[in-house]
Design a protein around this motif. Structure first.
Motif: not given
Length: 421
Positions: A302-314
């Motif tokens: 879940v933490v990885l997903g939150l990180l990936a979603g936020a970083v990739c969105a930027l």
């Protein structure tokens, strides 16, 4: 032979094959209406070409056996045309042909992923030439570095690729890439960046100009990708066991978290969460969890997903700041997401991650693998694309791009609405 595991692998292979039509819908919805046929045909073209090459010699390069495969490029002559994998050896838990089929679908989707970077402006024939040469010189060897194994005398798997086995001999810990963060996503993302640079920017390239023509297609494609990804990740265990179940759960958790994180970033940045953002966030989470799905506790997924979603969105905005036209954000989602998922294991992999009882060795080997594949793929893809552009031409004429390339390249229209036709 275990018939249950055999069925599991074959079903997983069918799921992964479905991902390429799913990708065609995902990419097809993102381009303009007059390029949808061209975009979807690049995925279907990859299905046809790479499947044939896989049978002819791709498998022989990617899986030359456990002995003598620490070299960056080798081939099993007996596997050309699949001649030596027609029978199941004693002690094996599934037929080699089941694994051949499963890995064929990986090769297909990896090549198809690259096409998103050159949407709206690429010739189909040139793309097919690139796909065949890149698969031969890049994907098949890199798959050998990461996935290659053979059967030892006791029937167990003996890994021989230099990334999975060679680095373990040197550093005492092997690279973790459960389902292809390096071989699939970093590999495809690096090639996409190279092709975007070779073909140059679309006419009128700037933020907000190129708007997706069909968001429902994008959502449908993302849903099919997510569905197929269960075969991609859980199937990579090659057995219906607890590790496959862990990979399955993490393939639910990480993309779900990434979807939410992407929408939050969109809301903060632009004021509105979008359907395109939801679809892209889910795919970013799927990309990031691919190498890690069998080696993370679900909470860390879940933490990885939150990180990936936020970083990739930027990260998708980098193309506007740096001036390269990655049409459908293959770099921002697959290259960046693949790097995040691969390096994240250096910190949170069960038992070996820096924060999970291990030391820095896991992070070191993850970084070596990630950047070795990135550099190799980028350099070869740039060279292949450059030669094609200088010889047969890779990019369509500007006027054809503006008009829409479906009728020019394929003689078809995606939407025929006129009366009498």
């Amino acid at each position: 032979m275990d018939q249950g595991n055999t069925a599991f692998i074959l079903i997983a292979a069918a799921l992964v094959l479905l991902m390429t039509p799913g990708l065609a819908f995902f990419y097809g919805g993102l381009v303009k209406a007059k390029s949808v046929i061209s975009m979807m045909m690049m995925s279907f073209g990859a299905m046809g070409l790479i499947a044939v090459l896989w049978v002819l010699y791709g498998y022989a390069i990617a899986f030359p056996g456990a002995e003598g495969t620490l070299f960056p490029w080798s081939i099993d002559g007996g596997a050309i045309g699949l001649t030596n994998v027609l029978e199941t050896p004693e002690g094996a838990s599934f037929p080699p042909l089941a694994f051949v089929a499963f890995q064929a679908t990986f090769a297909i989707i990896t090549v198809a992923l690259v096409s998103g970077a050159i949407a709206d402006r690429a010739k189909f024939g040139a793309w097919m030439v690139f796909a065949g040469v890149w698969a031969t010189l890049v994907y098949f060897p890199v798959a050998s570095w990461v996935f290659n194994f053979g059967l030892a005398d006791d029937g167990s798997f003996a890994y021989g690729g230099w990334i999975t086995h060679g680095l373990q001999d040197i550093f005492g810990v092997g690279v973790i890439d459960f389902a292809g963060g390096t071989a699939v996503h970093i590999n495809a993302g690096a090639a996409a960046l190279a092709l975007a640079l070779v073909l140059g920017r679309r006419v009128g390239f700037q933020k907000g100009v190129h708007v997706p023509h069909n968001p429902p297609f994008v959502l449908l494609g993302a849903g099919l990708l997510w569905f197929g990804w269960f075969g991609f990740n859980a199937g990579s265990e090659l057995a219906a066991d607890n590790t496959a179940a862990l990979a399955f759960v993490n393939t639910i958790a990480a993309p779900a978290a990434a979807l939410l994180a992407w929408l939050i970033v969109e809301k903060i940045k632009d004021g509105k969460p979008t359907s395109i953002g939801a679809a892209s966030g889910a795919v970013a989470g799927l990309v990031a969890i691919t190498p890690a799905c069998g080696s993370l506790d679900p909470i860390w997924a879940v933490v990885l997903g939150l990180l990936a979603g936020a970083v990739c969105a930027l990260a998708i905005d980098l193309k506007f700041k740096l001036g390269f036209d990655d049409s459908l954000d293959v770099v921002g989602i697959h290259l960046v997401g693949g790097l995040i998922g691969t390096l994240y294991l250096g910190f949170f992999a069960r038992g070996t991650g820096l924060f999970m009882g291990g030391d820095a060795s896991q992070l070191l080997v993850q970084a070596i693998a990630a950047f070795a594949v990135l550099i190799y793929s980028f350099v070869l893809a740039f060279a292949i694309g450059w030669v094609i552009q200088k010889t047969m031409g890779f990019r369509v004429k500007n006027e054809d791009e503006v008009a829409g390339i479906d009728t020019v390249v394929h003689g078809e229209e995606g939407y025929v609405l006129s009366d009498g036709r």
